[in-house]
Scaffold this active site. Sequence first.
Site, PDB file in Angstrom:
ATOM      1  N   GLU A   1       1.156  -0.642   0.002  1.00  0.00           N
ATOM      2  CA  GLU A   1      -0.268   0.032   0.086  1.00  0.00           C
ATOM      3  C   GLU A   1       0.832   1.500   0.154  1.00  0.00           C
ATOM      4  O   GLU A   1       2.054   1.135   0.428  1.00  0.00           O
ATOM      5  CB  GLU A   1      -0.638   0.386   1.120  1.00  0.00           C
ATOM      6  CG  GLU A   1      -2.360  -1.166   1.357  1.00  0.00           C
ATOM      7  CD  GLU A   1      -3.102  -1.177   0.300  1.00  0.00           C
ATOM      8  OE1 GLU A   1      -2.941  -0.307  -0.580  1.00  0.00           O
ATOM      9  OE2 GLU A   1      -3.518  -1.978   0.097  1.00  0.00           O
TER      10      GLU A   1
ATOM     11  N   ARG B   1     -18.187  -0.768   5.362  1.00  0.00           N
ATOM     12  CA  ARG B   1     -18.767  -1.105   4.354  1.00  0.00           C
ATOM     13  C   ARG B   1     -19.614  -2.506   5.471  1.00  0.00           C
ATOM     14  O   ARG B   1     -20.956  -3.096   5.526  1.00  0.00           O
ATOM     15  CB  ARG B   1     -18.280  -1.435   3.123  1.00  0.00           C
ATOM     16  CG  ARG B   1     -17.894  -1.464   2.429  1.00  0.00           C
ATOM     17  CD  ARG B   1     -17.814  -1.493   0.833  1.00  0.00           C
ATOM     18  NE  ARG B   1     -18.504  -2.806   0.217  1.00  0.00           N
ATOM     19  CZ  ARG B   1     -19.233  -3.020  -0.590  1.00  0.00           C
ATOM     20  NH1 ARG B   1     -18.837  -1.678  -1.680  1.00  0.00           N
ATOM     21  NH2 ARG B   1     -19.726  -4.004  -1.006  1.00  0.00           N
TER      22      ARG B   1
ATOM     23  N   CYS C   1      -8.271  -1.552   8.610  1.00  0.00           N
ATOM     24  CA  CYS C   1      -7.239  -0.841   7.406  1.00  0.00           C
ATOM     25  C   CYS C   1      -6.298  -0.372   7.075  1.00  0.00           C
ATOM     26  O   CYS C   1      -4.818   0.256   7.857  1.00  0.00           O
ATOM     27  CB  CYS C   1      -6.511  -1.995   6.276  1.00  0.00           C
ATOM     28  SG  CYS C   1      -6.702  -3.984   6.961  1.00  0.00           S
TER      29      CYS C   1
ATOM     30  N   HIS D   1      -1.020  -5.198   2.443  1.00  0.00           N
ATOM     31  CA  HIS D   1      -2.196  -6.523   2.651  1.00  0.00           C
ATOM     32  C   HIS D   1      -1.809  -8.529   1.933  1.00  0.00           C
ATOM     33  O   HIS D   1      -1.319  -7.557   0.967  1.00  0.00           O
ATOM     34  CB  HIS D   1      -3.334  -5.742   1.437  1.00  0.00           C
ATOM     35  CG  HIS D   1      -4.431  -5.309   2.477  1.00  0.00           C
ATOM     36  ND1 HIS D   1      -4.622  -3.884   1.918  1.00  0.00           N
ATOM     37  CD2 HIS D   1      -5.311  -5.436   3.189  1.00  0.00           C
ATOM     38  CE1 HIS D   1      -5.510  -3.175   3.103  1.00  0.00           C
ATOM     39  NE2 HIS D   1      -6.026  -4.305   3.959  1.00  0.00           N
TER      40      HIS D   1
HETATM   41  N1  PCA Z   1      -8.479  -6.824   6.173  1.00  0.00           N
HETATM   42  C1  PCA Z   1      -9.222  -5.152   6.739  1.00  0.00           C
HETATM   43  C2  PCA Z   1      -9.107  -4.709   8.144  1.00  0.00           C
HETATM   44  C3  PCA Z   1      -8.501  -5.752   9.223  1.00  0.00           C
HETATM   45  C4  PCA Z   1      -7.807  -6.984   7.964  1.00  0.00           C
HETATM   46  O1  PCA Z   1      -7.555  -7.585   8.006  1.00  0.00           O
HETATM   47  C5  PCA Z   1      -8.907  -4.223   5.795  1.00  0.00           C
HETATM   48  O2  PCA Z   1      -8.662  -4.599   4.857  1.00  0.00           O
HETATM   49  O3  PCA Z   1      -9.293  -2.945   6.245  1.00  0.00           O
END
Ligand code: PCA
Length: 222
Positions: A88, A98, A151, A175
């Site tokens: 990211e 959401r 996140c 991610h």
């Molecule tokens: N993924 C979510 C929140 C916690 C996670 O592991 C996200 O992408 O926001």
Amino acid sequence: MSDPVPNVLPTVLLTGFEPFGGETTNPSWTAVRGVLAAWDGAAALLARRLPVAFDLSGPALATALEETCPDIVICVGQAGGATGIRLERVAINLDDARIADNTGHQPIDEPIVPGGPSAYFATLPVKAAVAAIGALGIPAEVSHSAGTYACNHVFYLLMHKLEQAGHGARGGFVHVPFGPDQTAGTDRPSLPIGSMVAALTAVVETALSTRTDLAVVGGALH
Ligand code: PCA
């Protein structure tokens, strides 16, 4: 004689998240623990699991930063539906959930830090990390949105806190796709946990060795 070199290893804080959205596992935390278990590099690695809760994750992150005084922070989360690792690049000052978080809280169109900057960039070498992961044969890309859920919330607060602290610590967010246990019997994409561990280890090593990111193609047309 040259001056003695201080024998202080850099500290790297890794975070993962607890399960959310009806899942019983979160591969981000499984993979982060795997990185620590296998690590033998020249840095002290520490890990913390963060709650998927808008009101609790910031304080938990702040405590983790105070306890560990890291030089580098790499937060990791699950991106269900992703086919590869996402480095990211941008955190935005917006909560727009959401689904409710694990405490039932569902903020809509709220700033994370009222009056704060609209966005922060990761200060990790995201393109160099993508290259390092790709060299392992694991799919990876630069991502220009971490979404508007928990996140992005943690990513934004991380960059805000690091900038405010002014210590020069660097940070970013990664991610990971679903783990195979979450997709069995479905056509949802997943990545083996071992590949996530290898990829995150490469991110740590790249962050330790690289201060200036690679100037290579990695943008998005859309
Ligand atoms: N993924 C979510 C929140 C916690 C996670 O592991 C996200 O992408 O926001």
